[in-house]
Design an enzyme around this catalytic site. Structure first.
Site, short mmCIF file in Angstrom:
data_model
loop_
_atom_site.label_atom_id
_atom_site.label_comp_id
_atom_site.label_asym_id
_atom_site.label_seq_id
_atom_site.Cartn_x
_atom_site.Cartn_y
_atom_site.Cartn_z
N ALA A 85 0.86 -1.18 0.00
CA ALA A 85 0.00 0.00 0.00
C ALA A 85 0.90 1.23 0.00
O ALA A 85 2.06 1.15 0.42
CB ALA A 85 -0.89 -0.03 1.23
N GLY A 100 0.61 -4.98 0.88
CA GLY A 100 -0.58 -5.03 0.03
C GLY A 100 -0.31 -5.69 -1.32
O GLY A 100 -1.23 -6.22 -1.95
N GLU A 118 -0.58 -9.30 -0.69
CA GLU A 118 -2.00 -9.57 -0.42
C GLU A 118 -2.83 -9.52 -1.69
O GLU A 118 -3.76 -10.33 -1.87
CB GLU A 118 -2.50 -8.53 0.60
N GLU A 136 4.68 -5.02 7.13
CA GLU A 136 3.94 -3.90 7.74
C GLU A 136 4.38 -3.63 9.17
O GLU A 136 4.30 -2.50 9.66
CB GLU A 136 2.43 -4.18 7.72
N1 CAA Z 1 4.61 3.18 -0.68
C1 CAA Z 1 5.02 4.33 -1.24
N2 CAA Z 1 6.17 4.45 -1.94
C2 CAA Z 1 6.93 3.36 -2.05
C3 CAA Z 1 6.57 2.12 -1.50
C4 CAA Z 1 5.34 2.05 -0.78
N3 CAA Z 1 4.87 0.91 -0.26
N4 CAA Z 1 7.55 1.22 -1.76
C5 CAA Z 1 8.47 1.86 -2.49
N5 CAA Z 1 8.11 3.15 -2.67
C6 CAA Z 1 8.84 4.22 -3.38
C7 CAA Z 1 10.03 4.69 -2.55
O1 CAA Z 1 9.62 5.62 -1.59
C8 CAA Z 1 10.91 5.27 -3.64
O2 CAA Z 1 10.39 6.53 -4.00
P1 CAA Z 1 11.39 7.82 -4.09
O3 CAA Z 1 12.31 7.47 -5.22
O4 CAA Z 1 10.47 8.95 -4.39
O5 CAA Z 1 12.10 7.90 -2.77
C9 CAA Z 1 10.64 4.33 -4.83
O6 CAA Z 1 9.42 3.68 -4.56
C10 CAA Z 1 11.71 3.28 -4.98
O7 CAA Z 1 11.83 2.60 -3.74
P2 CAA Z 1 13.24 2.39 -3.00
O8 CAA Z 1 14.17 3.51 -3.31
O9 CAA Z 1 12.94 2.12 -1.55
O10 CAA Z 1 13.74 1.07 -3.75
P3 CAA Z 1 14.72 -0.05 -3.18
O11 CAA Z 1 15.03 -0.92 -4.34
O12 CAA Z 1 15.85 0.56 -2.43
O13 CAA Z 1 13.85 -0.88 -2.10
C11 CAA Z 1 11.87 -2.02 -1.31
C12 CAA Z 1 12.75 -1.62 -2.52
C13 CAA Z 1 12.63 -3.00 -0.43
C14 CAA Z 1 10.62 -2.68 -1.87
C15 CAA Z 1 11.51 -0.75 -0.51
O14 CAA Z 1 10.99 0.23 -1.39
C16 CAA Z 1 10.48 -0.98 0.55
O15 CAA Z 1 10.79 -1.51 1.60
N6 CAA Z 1 9.21 -0.57 0.30
C17 CAA Z 1 8.14 -0.63 1.28
C18 CAA Z 1 7.64 -2.05 1.47
C19 CAA Z 1 6.55 -2.08 2.52
O16 CAA Z 1 6.76 -1.75 3.67
N7 CAA Z 1 5.31 -2.48 2.12
C20 CAA Z 1 4.18 -2.51 2.99
C21 CAA Z 1 3.35 -1.26 2.86
S1 CAA Z 1 2.04 -1.12 4.05
C22 CAA Z 1 0.83 -2.12 3.45
O17 CAA Z 1 0.94 -2.69 2.40
C23 CAA Z 1 -0.40 -2.23 4.30
C24 CAA Z 1 -1.33 -3.30 3.87
O18 CAA Z 1 -1.26 -4.42 4.26
C25 CAA Z 1 -2.41 -2.99 2.94
#
Ligand code: CAA
Length: 258
Positions: free
Chosen positions: A65, A109, A112, A132
């Site tokens: 998400a 998400g 999911e 999360e």
């Molecule tokens: N939401 C918003 N933006 C996101 C995102 C997310 N879930 N995941 C990645 N992005 C964005 C980053 O912020 C970044 O944007 P900027 O260039 O503007 O900074 C861009 O995508 C590229 O991401 P990274 O620079 O972080 O890329 P990476 O290769 O270094 O890492 C990753 C990749 C490990 C997937 C890392 O992006 C990450 O950990 N993302 C979040 C994963 C996460 O926590 N997901 C759960 C979300 S909460 C949820 O989903 C609730 C639910 O159950 C419904």
């Protein structure tokens, strides 16, 4: 329909939906969710579509998400919007088969969403996770419920509590995905599987989906009874007559969805 965060194509009776927010690794913001649900419902209602394939990019199916969109929300905001409840309900109501073709990150998400599809075909680079907990929340579109049914309590607890990622080999071993293929072959494999499904009777394919899904919702005894009733009901279709006649006559069945 003009979508900005997804790409939709219909090819040989397959509705291909590609998540397309590359700058955010396909993070599921409210616009993407709304467009995706609209595209899924439109494919479900379109007579030209017999199977749906949902995919992302090589790097990410979806990284979860949209954290930036959620970060300032209050309890009241998230519970009023109930975006993820809507995802569960509206994807759950799609009657045509949906295959998730997953490459790269399928996190939160994203994992999911893949699990809400009917089955997952993954590339070798796929990484699944429910991270999360690192954000001070828990899964919100089924990561504590569906993942547990796929991989069992121990692995689900491990994933939901530590936030670690599962690679494609572990995902296949654990029953989360049905097949793992080399990255370059992912779309051929998923479209090939969709093509196989598209060749069946749509009535039968929908019924098979309904029967399997019921196994998650009921006891074995009730589920077996439900399956029997559905099995009997298919003898009211022309496609059952055609399928069995084609076998006996040693030819390809010509299903007409009747
Ligand atoms: N939401 C918003 N933006 C996101 C995102 C997310 N879930 N995941 C990645 N992005 C964005 C980053 O912020 C970044 O944007 P900027 O260039 O503007 O900074 C861009 O995508 C590229 O991401 P990274 O620079 O972080 O890329 P990476 O290769 O270094 O890492 C990753 C990749 C490990 C997937 C890392 O992006 C990450 O950990 N993302 C979040 C994963 C996460 O926590 N997901 C759960 C979300 S909460 C949820 O989903 C609730 C639910 O159950 C419904």
């Amino acid at each position: 329909m003009a979508f900005e965060t997804i790409i939709v194509e219909i090819e040989d009776h397959i509705g291909l939906i590609k998540l397309n927010r590359p700058d955010a690794l396909n993070a599921l913001n409210s616009q993407l969710i709304s467009e995706l649900l609209e595209a899924l419902e439109s494919a479900d209602a379109n007579d030209k579509v017999r199977c749906i394939v949902l995919t992302g990019s090589d790097k990410a199916f979806a990284a979860g998400a949209d954290i930036k969109e959620m970060s300032e929300m209050s309890f009241v905001d998230v519970s009023n919007i109930n975006l993820f409840g809507e995802v569960n309900a509206r994807i759950g109501a799609i009657r045509k088969p949906i295959i998730a073709a997953v490459s790269g990150y399928a996190l939160g998400g994203g994992c999911e969403l893949a699990m809400a599809c009917d089955f997952i075909i993954a590339s070798e680079s796929a990484k699944f996770g429910q991270p999360e907990i690192n954000l001070g929340v828990i899964a919100g579109i089924g990561g504590s419920q569906r993942l547990t049914r796929f991989v069992g309590k121990s692995k689900s607890m491990d994933m939901n509590l530590t936030g670690r990622f599962m690679d494609s080999a572990e995902a296949e071993r654990s029953g989360l995905v049905s097949r793992v293929v080399p990255n370059k072959k992912l779309m051929d494999e998923a479209m090939g599987a969709a093509q196989k499904i598209a060749e069946k009777s749509l009535i039968t394919a929908r019924t098979a989906k309904e029967a399997v899904n019921r196994s998650f919702e009921t006891t074995l005894e009730e589920g077996l009874l439900f399956e029997q009733r559905l099995f009997h009901s298919l003898f009211a279709t022309e496609d059952q007559k055609e399928g069995m006649a084609a076998f006996i006559e040693k030819r390809q069945a010509q299903f007409r969805d009747k």
